[in-house]
Design an enzyme around this catalytic site. Sequence first.
Site, PDB file in Angstrom:
ATOM      1  N   LYS A 210       0.879  -1.253  -0.006  1.00 19.46           N
ATOM      2  CA  LYS A 210      -0.181   0.126   0.055  1.00 19.46           C
ATOM      3  C   LYS A 210       1.041   1.247  -0.025  1.00 19.46           C
ATOM      4  CE  LYS A 210      -2.244  -0.776   3.776  1.00 19.46           C
ATOM      5  NZ  LYS A 210      -1.705  -1.891   4.227  1.00 19.46           N
TER       6      LYS A 210
ATOM      7  N   ARG B 145      -9.267   0.538   9.346  1.00 18.07           N
ATOM      8  CA  ARG B 145      -8.726  -0.789   9.618  1.00 18.07           C
ATOM      9  C   ARG B 145      -9.687  -1.404  10.445  1.00 18.07           C
ATOM     10  NH1 ARG B 145      -2.773   0.491   9.283  1.00 18.07           N
ATOM     11  NH2 ARG B 145      -1.780  -1.383   9.732  1.00 18.07           N
TER      12      ARG B 145
ATOM     13  N   ARG C 142      11.948  -5.676   5.371  1.00 20.38           N
ATOM     14  CA  ARG C 142      11.733  -4.354   4.915  1.00 20.38           C
ATOM     15  C   ARG C 142      12.689  -3.291   5.840  1.00 20.38           C
ATOM     16  NH1 ARG C 142       5.778  -2.331   4.940  1.00 20.38           N
ATOM     17  NH2 ARG C 142       5.817  -2.978   7.067  1.00 20.38           N
TER      18      ARG C 142
ATOM     19  N   ARG D 245      11.830  -1.047  11.264  1.00 19.09           N
ATOM     20  CA  ARG D 245      10.750  -0.674  12.178  1.00 19.09           C
ATOM     21  C   ARG D 245      10.641  -1.383  13.135  1.00 19.09           C
ATOM     22  NH1 ARG D 245       5.581   0.446   8.534  1.00 19.09           N
ATOM     23  NH2 ARG D 245       4.744  -0.424  10.195  1.00 19.09           N
TER      24      ARG D 245
ATOM     25  N   ARG E 214       0.450  -9.000  13.629  1.00 20.26           N
ATOM     26  CA  ARG E 214      -0.251  -7.912  12.828  1.00 20.26           C
ATOM     27  C   ARG E 214      -1.213  -8.422  11.546  1.00 20.26           C
ATOM     28  NH1 ARG E 214       4.781  -4.635  10.824  1.00 20.26           N
ATOM     29  NH2 ARG E 214       3.201  -3.262   9.604  1.00 20.26           N
TER      30      ARG E 214
HETATM   31  P1  AMP Z   1       1.187   0.830   9.111  1.00 18.78           P
HETATM   32  O1  AMP Z   1       2.381   1.574   9.058  1.00 18.78           O
HETATM   33  O2  AMP Z   1      -0.089   1.180   8.488  1.00 18.78           O
HETATM   34  O3  AMP Z   1       1.486  -0.604   9.145  1.00 18.78           O
HETATM   35  O4  AMP Z   1       0.644   1.048  10.887  1.00 18.78           O
HETATM   36  C1  AMP Z   1       1.618   0.733  12.052  1.00 18.78           C
HETATM   37  C2  AMP Z   1       0.851   0.586  13.312  1.00 18.78           C
HETATM   38  O5  AMP Z   1       0.194   1.598  13.346  1.00 18.78           O
HETATM   39  C3  AMP Z   1      -0.366  -0.528  13.182  1.00 18.78           C
HETATM   40  O6  AMP Z   1       0.058  -1.693  13.606  1.00 18.78           O
HETATM   41  C4  AMP Z   1      -1.212  -0.084  14.283  1.00 18.78           C
HETATM   42  O7  AMP Z   1      -0.681  -0.269  15.385  1.00 18.78           O
HETATM   43  C5  AMP Z   1      -1.318   1.501  14.034  1.00 18.78           C
HETATM   44  N1  AMP Z   1      -2.005   1.955  13.085  1.00 18.78           N
HETATM   45  C6  AMP Z   1      -1.857   2.468  11.855  1.00 18.78           C
HETATM   46  N2  AMP Z   1      -3.131   3.078  11.375  1.00 18.78           N
HETATM   47  C7  AMP Z   1      -4.067   2.377  12.204  1.00 18.78           C
HETATM   48  C8  AMP Z   1      -5.425   2.376  12.131  1.00 18.78           C
HETATM   49  N3  AMP Z   1      -6.269   2.875  11.161  1.00 18.78           N
HETATM   50  N4  AMP Z   1      -6.366   1.852  13.149  1.00 18.78           N
HETATM   51  C9  AMP Z   1      -5.703   1.232  14.179  1.00 18.78           C
HETATM   52  N5  AMP Z   1      -4.331   1.140  14.323  1.00 18.78           N
HETATM   53  C10 AMP Z   1      -3.519   1.871  13.289  1.00 18.78           C
END
Ligand code: AMP
Length: 214
Positions: free
Chosen positions: A14, A89, A128, A161, A172
Amino acid sequence: MSRIMLLGAPGSGKGTQGERITEKYGIPSISTGDIFRKNLKEGTPLGLKAKTYMDAGELVPDELVVDLVVDRLSADDVKDGYILDGFPRTIVQAEAFDKLLKERSEALDKVIYIEVPKDVLIDRISGRRVCQACGKTFHIMGFPPKQEGICDVCGGELIQRADDNEATAENRIDVYNSQTAPLVDYYKDSGLLVTFDGTIGADVLFDKIVSVLG
Ligand code: AMP
């Protein structure tokens, strides 16, 4: 075509596709994960609240996320459209977003759903590496930087990360399957969803997305 949502598991691509759509169409990509990471780096109360959830690979509570998105969507730069990367999400977030759109008399144009099998996701996430300075993403095998540990674009340091280790990645993906995957049906019902095979390579995938977005 200006309000676009990217839907897919962590590691589905994404972020990469969002960057490319931003480049081609000139609309900003809003990544809730990036916003949380920025807040964390800056030590804001929001960042500190989100940290425990992020480190465990769990979702940040809906209320915090929705408030953040409402705030971000009130900025000037999203007037001509935006790409949502990593939001919504959960069904609760999707419903809150629908409500927000309705209040603003706006509509979502497309939901780009990128499908990738679990074993590929784990491999992508654990390999990554991200530039600490500019955010550019690399992969130790699939898309390595020219010089190990150094960003090709800005020379910044590449890091892994905190939540990109294998154990957290597994969680996740489980969280995605239980809480986010139901959004596929939610948006299928609205007729906005277009499904893409996320294993075909970033360039080919982008061409396919462009052919849908026009
Ligand atoms: P990402 O970079 O999109 O993989 O997000 C990293 C982390 O941020 C996720 O594992 C969640 O802990 C938190 N996070 C990001 N976006 C959301 C969302 N829309 N709802 C809840 N948690 C989020």
